[in-house]
Write an enzyme that holds these catalytic residues in place. Sequence first.
Site, mmCIF file in Angstrom:
data_model
loop_
_atom_site.group_PDB
_atom_site.id
_atom_site.type_symbol
_atom_site.label_atom_id
_atom_site.label_comp_id
_atom_site.label_asym_id
_atom_site.label_seq_id
_atom_site.Cartn_x
_atom_site.Cartn_y
_atom_site.Cartn_z
ATOM 1 N N GLU A 36 9.570 16.277 15.336
ATOM 2 C CA GLU A 36 9.774 16.239 13.880
ATOM 3 C C GLU A 36 8.769 17.173 13.191
ATOM 4 O O GLU A 36 7.566 17.029 13.362
ATOM 5 C CB GLU A 36 9.580 14.804 13.376
ATOM 6 C CG GLU A 36 9.930 14.654 11.921
ATOM 7 C CD GLU A 36 9.700 13.238 11.386
ATOM 8 O OE1 GLU A 36 8.675 12.638 11.731
ATOM 9 O OE2 GLU A 36 10.550 12.769 10.615
ATOM 10 N N CYS A 78 13.152 12.192 5.637
ATOM 11 C CA CYS A 78 13.405 11.768 7.018
ATOM 12 C C CYS A 78 14.865 12.016 7.409
ATOM 13 O O CYS A 78 15.191 12.069 8.589
ATOM 14 C CB CYS A 78 13.053 10.309 7.177
ATOM 15 S SG CYS A 78 13.853 9.280 5.940
ATOM 16 N N GLU A 119 10.946 1.785 9.596
ATOM 17 C CA GLU A 119 11.780 2.966 9.318
ATOM 18 C C GLU A 119 10.934 4.181 9.656
ATOM 19 O O GLU A 119 9.971 4.487 8.951
ATOM 20 C CB GLU A 119 12.174 2.993 7.836
ATOM 21 C CG GLU A 119 12.979 1.799 7.364
ATOM 22 C CD GLU A 119 14.370 1.763 7.962
ATOM 23 O OE1 GLU A 119 14.868 2.814 8.402
ATOM 24 O OE2 GLU A 119 14.957 0.672 8.010
ATOM 25 N N LYS A 172 0.851 -1.203 0.000
ATOM 26 C CA LYS A 172 0.000 0.000 0.000
ATOM 27 C C LYS A 172 0.878 1.241 0.000
ATOM 28 O O LYS A 172 1.639 1.467 0.941
ATOM 29 C CB LYS A 172 -0.902 0.025 1.231
ATOM 30 C CG LYS A 172 -1.956 1.132 1.151
ATOM 31 C CD LYS A 172 -2.625 1.417 2.467
ATOM 32 C CE LYS A 172 -1.956 2.529 3.223
ATOM 33 N NZ LYS A 172 -2.026 3.848 2.593
HETATM 34 P P1 NDP Z 1 2.389 7.849 8.266
HETATM 35 O O1 NDP Z 1 2.921 7.055 9.384
HETATM 36 O O2 NDP Z 1 1.185 8.690 8.502
HETATM 37 O O3 NDP Z 1 2.000 6.914 7.032
HETATM 38 C C1 NDP Z 1 2.900 6.023 6.422
HETATM 39 C C2 NDP Z 1 2.112 4.940 5.726
HETATM 40 O O4 NDP Z 1 1.407 4.174 6.688
HETATM 41 C C3 NDP Z 1 1.052 5.473 4.760
HETATM 42 O O5 NDP Z 1 0.923 4.607 3.671
HETATM 43 C C4 NDP Z 1 -0.179 5.446 5.627
HETATM 44 O O6 NDP Z 1 -1.365 5.471 4.885
HETATM 45 C C5 NDP Z 1 0.025 4.154 6.370
HETATM 46 N N1 NDP Z 1 -0.726 3.987 7.607
HETATM 47 C C6 NDP Z 1 -1.258 4.932 8.420
HETATM 48 N N2 NDP Z 1 -1.911 4.348 9.462
HETATM 49 C C7 NDP Z 1 -1.778 3.006 9.302
HETATM 50 C C8 NDP Z 1 -2.228 1.865 10.041
HETATM 51 N N3 NDP Z 1 -2.955 1.967 11.146
HETATM 52 N N4 NDP Z 1 -1.899 0.650 9.587
HETATM 53 C C9 NDP Z 1 -1.168 0.498 8.480
HETATM 54 N N5 NDP Z 1 -0.742 1.531 7.715
HETATM 55 C C10 NDP Z 1 -1.016 2.775 8.134
HETATM 56 O O7 NDP Z 1 3.594 8.702 7.720
HETATM 57 P P2 NDP Z 1 3.579 9.790 6.569
HETATM 58 O O8 NDP Z 1 3.020 9.197 5.311
HETATM 59 O O9 NDP Z 1 2.960 11.015 7.118
HETATM 60 O O10 NDP Z 1 5.137 9.989 6.302
HETATM 61 C C11 NDP Z 1 5.916 10.850 7.007
HETATM 62 C C12 NDP Z 1 6.697 10.123 8.080
HETATM 63 O O11 NDP Z 1 7.496 9.107 7.495
HETATM 64 C C13 NDP Z 1 7.660 11.026 8.801
HETATM 65 O O12 NDP Z 1 7.598 10.791 10.170
HETATM 66 C C14 NDP Z 1 9.013 10.602 8.279
HETATM 67 O O13 NDP Z 1 10.074 10.854 9.136
HETATM 68 C C15 NDP Z 1 8.810 9.152 8.059
HETATM 69 N N6 NDP Z 1 9.792 8.646 7.111
HETATM 70 C C16 NDP Z 1 10.787 7.812 7.555
HETATM 71 C C17 NDP Z 1 11.773 7.367 6.697
HETATM 72 C C18 NDP Z 1 12.833 6.420 7.151
HETATM 73 O O14 NDP Z 1 13.460 5.784 6.289
HETATM 74 N N7 NDP Z 1 13.100 6.263 8.437
HETATM 75 C C19 NDP Z 1 11.805 7.792 5.295
HETATM 76 C C20 NDP Z 1 10.712 8.650 4.932
HETATM 77 C C21 NDP Z 1 9.747 9.057 5.825
HETATM 78 P P3 NDP Z 1 -2.072 6.898 4.559
HETATM 79 O O15 NDP Z 1 -1.072 7.768 3.939
HETATM 80 O O16 NDP Z 1 -3.127 6.521 3.639
HETATM 81 O O17 NDP Z 1 -2.534 7.407 5.884
#
Ligand code: NDP
Length: 479
Positions: free
Chosen positions: A383, A282, A248, A173
Amino acid sequence: MNIKNYINGNFQNPKNNGWIDNYNPSNGEIYGQIPNSSKEDVEDGYLSAKSAFKQWSKTTLEDRSRILIKISELLEKNLDRFTEAESKDNGKPISLAKAIDIPRAASNFRFFGNAITQFASESHESIGQNAINYTLRQPIGVVGCISPWNLPLYLFTWKIAPAIAAGNCVVAKPSEVTPMTAYLLGEICNEAGLPKGVLNIVHGLGTTTGQSIIEHPDIKAISFTGGTATGAHIAKVAAPMFKKLSLELGGKNPNIIFADCDYEDMLNTTVRSSFANQGQICLCGSRIFVEETMYNTFKTDFVAKVKQLKVGHPSDLDTNIGALVSKSHFEKVMEYINIGKQEGGKILCGGNEVKVEGYENGYYLEPTVIEVQNDDCRVNQEEIFGPVVTIMPFKSEEDVLKMANEVKYGLSATLWTNDLKRTMRMTNELEAGIVWVNTWMLRDLRTPFGGVKESGVGREGGFEALRFFTEAKNVCIKY
Ligand code: NDP
């Protein structure tokens, strides 16, 4: 344009016929719809993956490798189409999508297509006991891959490529905010001859579609990149089912600058490490610590350079800062700028919304530098994930090390110095999964990638990813 789920090699509507609007962040307009997939769609994806697994897991490494490399070539052939789609969906400058996002997605497939042909396991001869042990590295089965919106195809493929290279089948997803390039990837996979069901892409909300993936009892491993709070939730759901997890998560990375560094190189790279992709990486160095003796010089030069960055429409080739990904994210970042001011931070530049002519409803923000007095403030601890950095001076190595480590995160750290002994001391002590010295975001896909503390669990990249996506089975034979 309506996006569809990619299940068993076919493009299909969600079973409940529910849809979510997809926004173009550069003008705030809805430009398509994506499936609001339910548990039934995830189950469909799972069943398709399950039926493909038997054959895919037995497909020779040469054949798997050939298909992955073919996907990589087709991504390169379709560079412009994917670049435009990524930029429109995410708001990032088209120049960035073309130079980084799509080429890296292609590299992910090429890299793991090659890596799987070199992936080997160990054997141990038990001398004196007439026995030999060898370790099989077997694919897990059906695995889940969930990725965020900031580097959409780049991070989506960073998970999918090693998962399928290792012989697994995937239910994936992408973020509901940036689904477009994941959708287009399905077409490429069919063209490359990826067998039906090896990859299934189910679109929808995290809390419903994503939730159905993580709580599916037979999806045995989850590779997730996203926010720390979501990661904690996933760990809670997955733990009682003993799923394998790679998380991550967020970062609040220090960028530590000593006066003995190569100044021009540091200055130019620091502008990039602060504001690339609107600061929505990130790994961005969002807390800048500068040695006191050169603090004022740095402050003047840095702010002057940041003021030169052009905020503009993502498709303008001279745009440095495009649109933030969504209205809600824009509001979150603005809120943090206000928090910074309330805490006594001084806005050295930026801090305001930008109205780009002709695109007044887009989510544009000036690159913002906040001078803070101490490291305890919220803008230095939480963050923000936008075009906002803080700067403050430090006196000694001990002081800056303490501040660098005094956050709940531990993803990356950047260090600028030409002193070898200091480099060795500090790289040992910094609490981070990745430390860059005199550079930033220089990536070699063979290296382990991931964070410590609340930045995550596990490592991606190179053989680490292939180890994650396989189970080790030791066989001991007595002769
Ligand atoms: P989220 O945690 O909101 O979402 C990440 C993914 O998880 C999306 O596809 C989201 O869907 C999905 N998701 C949300 N809730 C659930 C759930 N209950 N069960 C399963 N999947 C779920 O993060 P963001 O998309 O806002 O991304 C930003 C964050 O990602 C920042 O904190 C950033 O630091 C981190 N990040 C970390 C990296 C790393 O390598 N450590 C690299 C890049 C980003 P939907 O979008 O549809 O809500």
